[in-house]
Enzyme design. Structure first.
Site, PDB file in Angstrom:
ATOM      1  N   ASP B 315       0.816  -1.221   0.000  1.00 43.77           N
ATOM      2  CA  ASP B 315       0.000   0.000   0.000  1.00 43.77           C
ATOM      3  C   ASP B 315       0.846   1.266   0.000  1.00 43.77           C
ATOM      4  OD1 ASP B 315      -2.864  -0.881   0.014  1.00 43.77           O
ATOM      5  OD2 ASP B 315      -2.138  -2.027   1.709  1.00 43.77           O
ATOM      6  N   TYR B 399      -9.745  -0.822   2.475  1.00 40.69           N
ATOM      7  CA  TYR B 399      -9.267  -0.757   3.868  1.00 40.69           C
ATOM      8  C   TYR B 399      -8.927   0.662   4.287  1.00 40.69           C
ATOM      9  CZ  TYR B 399      -8.606  -5.385   5.913  1.00 40.69           C
ATOM     10  OH  TYR B 399      -8.794  -6.596   6.512  1.00 40.69           O
TER      11      TYR B 399
HETATM   12 CO   LIG Z   1      -7.509  -7.360   7.367  1.00 43.80          CO
END
Ligand SMILES: [Co+2]
Ligand SMILES: [Co+2]
Lengths: 680, 680
Positions: B315, B399
């Protein structure tokens, strides 16, 4: 609390007092009633403990299920008392029927050392000629015996003295000034005290003598700080207020908060006991834990030189986490809007005594509970979390333990323990080598290596008492890199191992597989995941017991040999190192090893079980821990897994929420932004 | 802040703007100046990144030591740009001298995917005939293509396509209504997008088809909660206020708080970067860390079926923790008295753009800092702690990661990360088995197993840059039970292993020995303990990398193979998976493995070093994590050991303190009891 007051008003009007909840600790009146009943038949006695004998579980579950049509479990007092001469008695007193159910004498058994037992020793050592002689050898003039102090500990176990005679060992210190911290002036010898005759029966004197430390005092009291430049002046207040009141309801000892309901008990051994923990899941009250407590602990010290092997305090079983509990102070120990609960105990003479504000109940903001932003349009939801803390602090001679049972909105129960207070210290000579068994934290002050190992007792009630424990290990999938089944090597999964018997369940932590343990109800399957409803123990601070197999600590602290033991539920199995811990030899080991030796092959699959979890830290002291130690936190989580259909906190009002359609239409979003916050 | 305003006034009076601190991120003006200089010679270009090229350490240390007599490090922009056709350029622009220091083309390299790069894909897939055809096969009418969404990810690495062409994979979803959460309607096919030509070049279609999920939407937005019974109404406000202001000082980007001083940087990759962290130890400013950041992360998914192996997002390296950072909202993300800092980045066109409130700085109460009660007389000290949090939140498609750098009064630096947001999901047919690679978190929704592995880069400066790392394992002492040296078996000690080379330093976590790592300055010995001053890494959430050795993730995420690597400091070694991460094959592995292959036998003893620590969690989803996940916290500590002479927080004013002499004389104690607290 509002409910309390309403109830008081109602009682005032009707003139009745409702009976205590069967889980309630004994009230002052109940303690004194129990003592009166015992004294009448068996007195005079020194009272060691008068505590609630918790209702038998079968009886209690029936009553909880249908209190209106079931016989209310009787109030029964569990009594421990000692007769002059040292005989120990265990008794049970039915307070509803005013009769003794049991009265047994027990030879070779020593119940815990109470605060009163401890207090006596210092006065005796100061007047004992042999102790005075040793103080003089240490460099303390005999006129200064009022400056000599001791932390009395149980003797642990010393084969020379056995367990027939009730003993304490006196860890000796010197305070040049009454306000000096004694821990910088440890003395090198250890008197042994007979509790019954109240005399010093022996002194352990090391082969190498270490006269009293000549380094200046090392204090933390305000005068010492002022002398070193004073307190820092750059801290501005942080105010935490709840102008509209708290979000929890109190009905005597039952706390309701955010779908949680829990009965808060307290006893002299374990301190806080949480009973019948349930969660209201959209109108259905679901059982999660029947009982949660810290049931035992041991603090083994790592210096092999005699008599330091005796330093391995079972602070709960040998002294009592309840007995040692602090009376908490508003705005000091506790900040915000606080509900306090008191604790009642018996004293040596049989009177009841109260620790005011023994338990603190309060809410805290818990930061972001959940958040998601859609990167396309910045539509967002952000919801802040809350937690409820039920806590107490106890002082075990030099150390303090702050115990926080924390309830979260997402269904998680957290246990956090903070260690603070003062290191146990021993004398060392200038230039002496610690040999790696300790750290010189201040000139002449040797703080020995030690472990703090706690045993949490979990009596799960995951949608009912029939539960099963699985060990869960993260594991790479089968098939080598390049194989058809695992071409890229990325397969991994949760490998679950069912524990069928207590013997199988004796298991250690495995950091490499991120091991967790699931307490599941295999009779109830989550309709989405098709997995049994469960609560998972997530605990990462799980050191191995460092004292060796077959050694003194290993024998006495059987519960600490493994991170997890699971046993079939038995009403009387509460104390994993035994009911009476002081002076046990560990031959045979009491508590868990004894129970598992007897019942270790019985099935623990899909039945009423108890999970015992030992966790903690290994503490290699450093000067930063001294002269008083900044709190060192450790924590573990009990998390719902496949228990709920979805995140159970979705209905917590968001601080801010906007949807794509609102963004597109430039319409108002839902906003409950905290108005008290300020940008600076 | 007061200091800011004073400085502004001063600048207004003198008409000068002080130069930025050499650690400061580039300002909007500096970004645009760099772009202008590059464009003049090499434009037009698509800008991928224009960020501070941090000063070379030797130069910077000299300047920090004596800023008045040392040449100020130049402001240099580190530029990444892409030409139409796909050629990637790495450049350096000296902003003080208005000149390009470097301009290099790089073939076969793909810089990270920006938010703008991502945003384009959804529009293209909706109009691509082959994608429309697949949507129809999935059961979505072609008129509904505006209801089709995608989360574009870098392709990771797919050998069929290599790294010459810049690619994204589009994880496909369907939203029946614009406000529905798409993650409950994942589609089963994966288009591959060419970023340069902006077209779909391929679609990965699984052998077993999974038509779009027919289960009702599973939403968490207010309308959905209202429809299910509404929000809970029993939460009363908790107000946190600092009426006298905060206790920290802000001088541009330097924060001073409770003896700590830290420069708060921010870049597009790592997000928050903390530089030159020092502690004022009784008037002496002592170095602790030269630089701290989260330098990389990887989220491998555990389903071995093609093309899920490509789901292993870096990320930070593939998208940028700074680029994805949320603009924080007062009273929502942040509660209390908040100081915000903005972040400036370049956009694709070369203009600067600002994320307002990218960084939140605030104080929090931290409960009991230390406490001790003397059991003899209840003389007591109780001191409450404070912490300073420097945080940001970033959204990585589904997320969110909330990153908190926390400073404590006892000298501890804590990193806490909370995971929230939404699980990445894949389609499953009714009755389909997850085969253990995921969990059905909602009917038809398969959330695959995954790990979140973060790499913290620690550049220690423990009383200077010459440092040494020791592995510390708790170990039982030698000698069997009964032997003279270990009669009772209780001996244990801290076994320390010095890492002499980077190759030696490659080490895993060992839960059984409670392994920690000490960053020490062996040239400076604590006069009390005779041990080197050090900071200890205490990190307990350290799963093993589950993807197998030799596999795709193992090759690409070399940093994640071990919990700790230590390297000799090199100015350009910031990114442990390489400078440009997307589409790296891992052959050879970039970043740490590459550096260690080259320099792994050089001494790392008593020299300038960097410690890389990989930690995180293995996440086996459950329905409780869905449709939006309650924050899951993880944490680690950097603790002073033998660094200070004593507890450095002794001079924090106590809430309450009484001494034995005060108790005896019934004299007033020192009391700073929090007045805002209330008993309820
Ligand atoms: Co997770
Ligand atoms: Co300790």
């Amino acid at each position: 609390m509002v409910l309390d007051r309403l109830k008081q008003v109602a009682q005032h009007v009707t003139g009745t007092t409702p009976p205590p909840h069967p889980f309630d600790p004994l009230s002052a009146a109940e303690i004194e009633k129990a003592v009166a009943l015992v004294n009448k038949e068996h007195g005079p006695l020194f009272y060691n403990a008068v505590t609630i004998w918790e209702p038998r579980k079968a009886e209690m579950l029936a009553w909880l299920a249908d209190p209106d049509h079931t016989i209310r479990p009787h109030r029964v007092a569990d009594v421990v008392a000692i007769k002059k001469g040292g005989m120990v008695y265990d008794g049970l007193v039915d307070l509803d029927e005013d009769k003794l159910l049991k009265w047994e004498s027990n030879e070779g058994v020593q119940p815990l050392i109470t605060m009163e037992d401890l207090q006596i020793v210092e006065h005796i050592v100061r007047e004992d000629p042999k102790v005075i002689e040793q103080c003089v050898i240490s460099g303390i003039p005999k006129e200064d015996m009022h400056k000599v102090y001791c932390d009395p500990w149980t003797i642990g176990f010393d084969a020379r003295f056995g367990n027939k005679v009730r003993l304490q060992q006196a860890l000796m210190y010197y305070r040049p000034h009454i306000d000096d911290s004694q821990y910088s002036k440890p003395l090198d010898f250890t008197p042994i005290f007979n509790c019954d005759t109240q005399e010093i029966i022996h002194i352990d004197i090391p082969p190498v003598r270490r006269p009293v430390n000549q380094a200046p005092p090392n204090n933390y009291h305000p005068a010492a700080i002022e002398a070193e430049g004073g307190y820092r002046k750059d801290l501005k207040p942080i105010n935490i207020t709840q102008p509209e009141g708290v979000s929890f309801k109190v009905d005597d000892r039952i706390i309701e908060w955010q779908n949680w309901k829990v009965h808060v008990g307290f006893n002299y051994r374990e301190g806080i006991v949480l009973n019948n923990i349930t969660y209201n899941d959209k109108g259905k009250e679901r059982g999660i834990f029947y009982r949660l407590s810290l049931a035992e602990m041991v603090v083994p010290y790592g210096n092999p030189e005699h008599p330091h092997q005796r330093k391995h305090a079972f602070d709960l079983g040998e002294y009592g986490g309840g007995y040692m509990t602090n009376s908490l102070a508003l705005g000091c120990d506790c900040k915000g809007a606080i509900h306090y609960m008191d604790a009642n105990f018996v004293n040596r003479a049989g009177a009841s005594q109260t620790i005011k504000n023994a338990i603190c109940v309060h809410e805290e903001d818990a930061g972001i509970l959940f958040k998601h932003t859609d990167f396309r349009d910045d539509s967002v939801i952000v919801t802040r979390g809350r937690k409820l803390l039920i806590s107490h602090v106890f002082t075990a001679a030099n150390y303090e333990y702050c115990v926080y049972w924390i309830f979260h909105q997402d269904g998680t129960v957290q246990l956090e323990i903070k260690l603070t207070g003062i290191l146990n210290t021993y004398a060392m000579n200038p230039g002496e080598d610690t040999r790696g068994w300790g750290t010189e934290v201040y000139p002449g002050v040797n703080a020995h290596n030690h472990q703090h190992l706690f045993c949490m007792r979990v009596d799960p009630n995951i949608d009912g008492p029939e539960n099963t424990v699985f060990q869960v290990d993260a594991k790479a999938g089968p098939g080598e890199v390049g194989s058809a089944e695992n071409k890229y090597g990325n397969a991994f999964y949760a490998h679950k191992t069912k524990y069928s018997t207590a013997k199988e369940s004796m298991s250690d932590y495995d950091g490499s597989s991120s091991r967790t343990w699931e307490m599941a109800n295999t009779n109830k399957i989550n309709p989405y995941s098709h997995k049994p409803v469960s609560y998972k123990l997530v605990s990462r601070e799980v050191p191995a017991l460092l004292p060796k197999e077959g050694g003194l600590v290993w024998k006495r602290a059987g519960f600490a040999r493994h991170a997890v033991h699971v046993t079939k539920y038995q009403d009387d199995q509460i104390h994993p190192a035994g009911r009476h811990v002081p002076q046990t030899s560990g031959e045979p080991s009491q508590g868990l090893p004894e129970w598992i030796a007897k019942h270790g092959d019985e099935s623990i699959d899909n039945t009423d079980i108890v999970l015992w979890h030992t966790f903690g830290i290994t503490h290699f002291p450093s000067p930063e821990d001294y002269p008083v130690m900044p709190a060192e936190p450790m924590t573990l989580l009990l998390r719902p897994r496949n228990f709920f259909l979805k995140n159970p906190a979705l209905d917590v009002p968001p601080s801010y929420a906007s949807t794509p359609s609102q963004i597109a239409a430039k319409k108002a979003a839902v906003s409950n932004v905290d108005k008290a916050s300020r940008a600076v």
